[in-house]
Design an enzyme around this catalytic site. Structure first.
Site, short mmCIF file in Angstrom:
data_model
loop_
_atom_site.label_atom_id
_atom_site.label_comp_id
_atom_site.label_asym_id
_atom_site.label_seq_id
_atom_site.Cartn_x
_atom_site.Cartn_y
_atom_site.Cartn_z
N LYS A 184 0.85 -1.20 0.00
CA LYS A 184 0.00 0.00 0.00
C LYS A 184 0.88 1.25 0.00
O LYS A 184 1.89 1.30 0.69
CB LYS A 184 -0.93 0.00 1.22
CG LYS A 184 -2.02 -1.07 1.13
CD LYS A 184 -3.06 -0.90 2.22
CE LYS A 184 -3.98 -2.10 2.28
NZ LYS A 184 -5.12 -2.06 1.37
N ASP A 237 -5.58 -12.94 11.67
CA ASP A 237 -5.87 -12.46 10.31
C ASP A 237 -5.28 -11.07 10.06
O ASP A 237 -4.79 -10.79 8.98
CB ASP A 237 -7.39 -12.44 10.12
CG ASP A 237 -7.79 -12.11 8.68
OD1 ASP A 237 -7.21 -12.73 7.77
OD2 ASP A 237 -8.65 -11.23 8.48
N HIS A 242 -0.64 -7.72 8.92
CA HIS A 242 -0.66 -6.32 8.47
C HIS A 242 -0.30 -5.31 9.56
O HIS A 242 0.49 -4.40 9.35
CB HIS A 242 -2.03 -5.97 7.90
CG HIS A 242 -2.55 -6.98 6.92
ND1 HIS A 242 -1.74 -7.60 6.01
CD2 HIS A 242 -3.80 -7.47 6.69
CE1 HIS A 242 -2.46 -8.42 5.27
NE2 HIS A 242 -3.71 -8.37 5.66
N LYS A 339 -14.04 -6.58 12.07
CA LYS A 339 -14.96 -6.72 10.95
C LYS A 339 -16.29 -6.11 11.37
O LYS A 339 -16.59 -6.02 12.56
CB LYS A 339 -15.20 -8.19 10.64
CG LYS A 339 -13.96 -8.97 10.28
CD LYS A 339 -13.70 -8.91 8.81
CE LYS A 339 -12.51 -9.73 8.42
NZ LYS A 339 -11.90 -9.27 7.18
C1 BG6 Z 1 -6.67 -9.75 4.38
C2 BG6 Z 1 -7.51 -10.39 5.45
O1 BG6 Z 1 -5.33 -10.10 4.55
O2 BG6 Z 1 -6.82 -8.33 4.47
C3 BG6 Z 1 -8.97 -9.98 5.27
O3 BG6 Z 1 -7.39 -11.80 5.35
C4 BG6 Z 1 -9.10 -8.48 5.25
O4 BG6 Z 1 -9.78 -10.54 6.29
C5 BG6 Z 1 -8.13 -7.87 4.25
O5 BG6 Z 1 -10.43 -8.16 4.90
C6 BG6 Z 1 -8.12 -6.36 4.39
O6 BG6 Z 1 -7.39 -5.82 3.33
P1 BG6 Z 1 -7.70 -4.37 2.79
O7 BG6 Z 1 -6.66 -4.12 1.76
O8 BG6 Z 1 -9.10 -4.40 2.23
O9 BG6 Z 1 -7.62 -3.46 3.96
#
Ligand code: BG6
Length: 482
Positions: A184, A237, A242, A339
């Site tokens: 990103k 997750d 991330h 979520k």
């Molecule tokens: C993914 C997760 O790695 O990242 C998902 O497994 C999540 O659950 C997604 O929704 C979020 O990515 P972004 O780019 O939409 O923020």
């Protein structure tokens, strides 16, 4: 523009969501902007009985859904795609696959370069990696690279086992562990903001910074991914991957240089300094939540497809973290992610200490640096000024850089950037094994005693359980707006 070296791009997981939503559109962006060499080919591997024509239709639909497509470029693009049906659990099918691949390559000037992309169900990764490793060693003078989607393991032990397995067949420099957040724009911008300006880095430490908040909220639920998500949850997750990656870029020391090894060295150093959770921390510094029915008719998590009816999986997590180093001593980092929250948003707020001897005395607001990752990309700096007028009033104002407004449509989609880098062999935006090891070590410290904390509920469409407010208030802070 320099073209990427021609290669055969072999995709395992062709019929999955990631391919449709991200990979085909990203490959088209690369193609239409001239990166892709005309001899490059994409071979989609899958279990379904698809013809090349049908596969190309699927690719076209996914590209059209992501961006306007005009002219004949799409036809030329689709010509690059062909499909191979196989059962990826069967050894004999790989022999057929390699035969077909060799045949394809013999008519092309691609020099044996191969880029493999694994986005199947994770339990199939080891089998595929082994089949490639054993059956298709790197050719002299050619590259062989393996891009692997997350999750990289389920905990430290399984990640280690998988990594050992990979390393039996691949060199570390051939393994591209994907964390798409690293692709990103604003994550890459963190390094620039910190190290290409004199303004921030000198005050990037405990003397000046009071605390840091990281919010990654999503308004969607779990779509069709119940089977995966129910075994994973928000900590695995989002936090293991991330959020810890983002935090490492934000808080690591300046790397010795800006090559991929030096940056990753510093990230690892930082990640290892995050204090592991003790039993006490699990009880006082962690809030887990799960969404229940929302007021707009959103269903409860336990009613989602693929989710156990008594599931205790968290769809929300808030944490208070401490870093065991001089630079960040006593600076709490608050993380929240979930979520089915009110909105989709990813941002970092760095809250400075208040200036307590401001002109005219009195209480002034803390300075803040807000790094907006998505949906709006940009950086806002909040600082104090004298309100114009005869009275000495000090008020906060904002200096705002809105990347989305200033460079509309110019941000590279994460997968476009990741594909370019992997194709070129640049590992900077991919996680090295020791980063993964450090992040799982941290997550394991929570998981192994998570039953010591209760699972709260929150209504779908709301910003997590009330208990997360108490978590941050205990240390004298409050969540800043989502
Ligand atoms: C993914 C997760 O790695 O990242 C998902 O497994 C999540 O659950 C997604 O929704 C979020 O990515 P972004 O780019 O939409 O923020």
């Amino acid at each position: 523009m320099r073209k990427l070296e021609p290669a055969l791009f072999i995709l395992f997981g062709t019929t999955g969501d990631l391919a449709k939503k991200k990979l085909f559109p990203a490959l088209y962006t690369l193609f239409s902007s001239g990166w892709i060499h005309p001899d490059t080919r994409v071979l989609g591997v899958g279990r379904r009985d698809w013809s090349d024509d049908y596969f190309q239709e699927v690719v076209m639909t996914s590209v059209r859904a992501s961006q306007p497509v005009t002219g004949s470029a799409i036809t030329d693009f689709l010509d690059l795609f062909s499909y191979f049906k196989m059962d990826i659990t069967r050894d004999a099918d790989y022999d057929d696959l390699w035969r077909s691949v060799n045949q394809m390559e013999s008519g092309l000037e691609i020099n044996g370069n191969r880029l493999y992309f694994l986005s199947t169900a994770p339990d199939l990764f080891p089998k595929i990696a082994q089949a490639i490793g054993k059956g298709q060693p790197a050719k002299e003078g050619a590259f062989r690279r393996l891009m692997i989607e997350k999750p990289f393991g389920h905990d430290l032990a399984s990640a280690r086992e998988f990594n050992d397995h990979l390393r039996r067949h691949f060199e570390e420099h051939e393994i591209f562990r994907i964390d798409h957040y690293l692709g990103k724009e604003m994550l890459q911008n963190i390094l620039v903001l910190r190290f290409a300006n004199q303004l921030f880095e000198p005050a990037w430490q405990k003397e000046y910074i009071d605390h840091i908040q990281i919010t990654v909220s999503e308004d969607i639920g779990i779509d069709q991914r119940g089977g995966y998500y129910d075994r994973s949850g928000a900590l695995r997750d989002m936090v293991q991957s991330h959020i810890l990656q983002l935090m490492a870029l934000l808080m690591m020391n300046r790397p010795a240089s800006f090559d991929s090894e030096s940056i990753r060295n510093e990230k690892v150093e930082f990640l290892k300094k995050i204090c592991l959770f003790t039993e006490q921390d699990v009880m006082s510094s962690l809030v887990l939540g799960q969404y229940v029915e929302g007021s707009e008719g959103e269903c409860a998590y336990v009613d989602e497809k693929g989710v156990e009816e008594n599931s205790k999986t968290e769809t929300y997590a808030a944490l208070r973290l401490w870093i065991d180093c001089e630079r960040w001593q006593d600076v709490p980092v608050y993380i929240r992610t979930g979520k089915r929250m009110e909105s989709k948003q990813a941002k970092i707020t760095v809250v400075y200490k208040k200036q307590n001897d401001a002109p005219a005395g009195g209480d002034v607001d803390a300075n803040m640096l807000i790094i907006r990752i998505q949906p709006r990309e940009g950086v806002d700096l909040r600082y104090n000024i004298k309100k114009p007028g005869t009275v000495y009033d000090i008020i906060p104002v904002e200096m705002s850089f809105c990347q989305t407004c200033q460079f509309p449509g110019q941000s590279a989609e994460a997968y476009v950037k990741l594909l370019i880098d992997a194709w070129r062999g640049d590992l900077n935006l991919f996680a090295r094994w020791d980063e993964i090891e450090a992040t799982w070590t941290f997550i394991d410290s929570i998981q192994k005693q998570r039953e010591k904390t209760e699972l709260h509920t929150y209504a779908a469409g709301k910003n997590g359980p009330a208990a997360s407010d108490s978590l941050i208030e205990q240390t004298g802070h409050e969540w800043l707006d989502i």
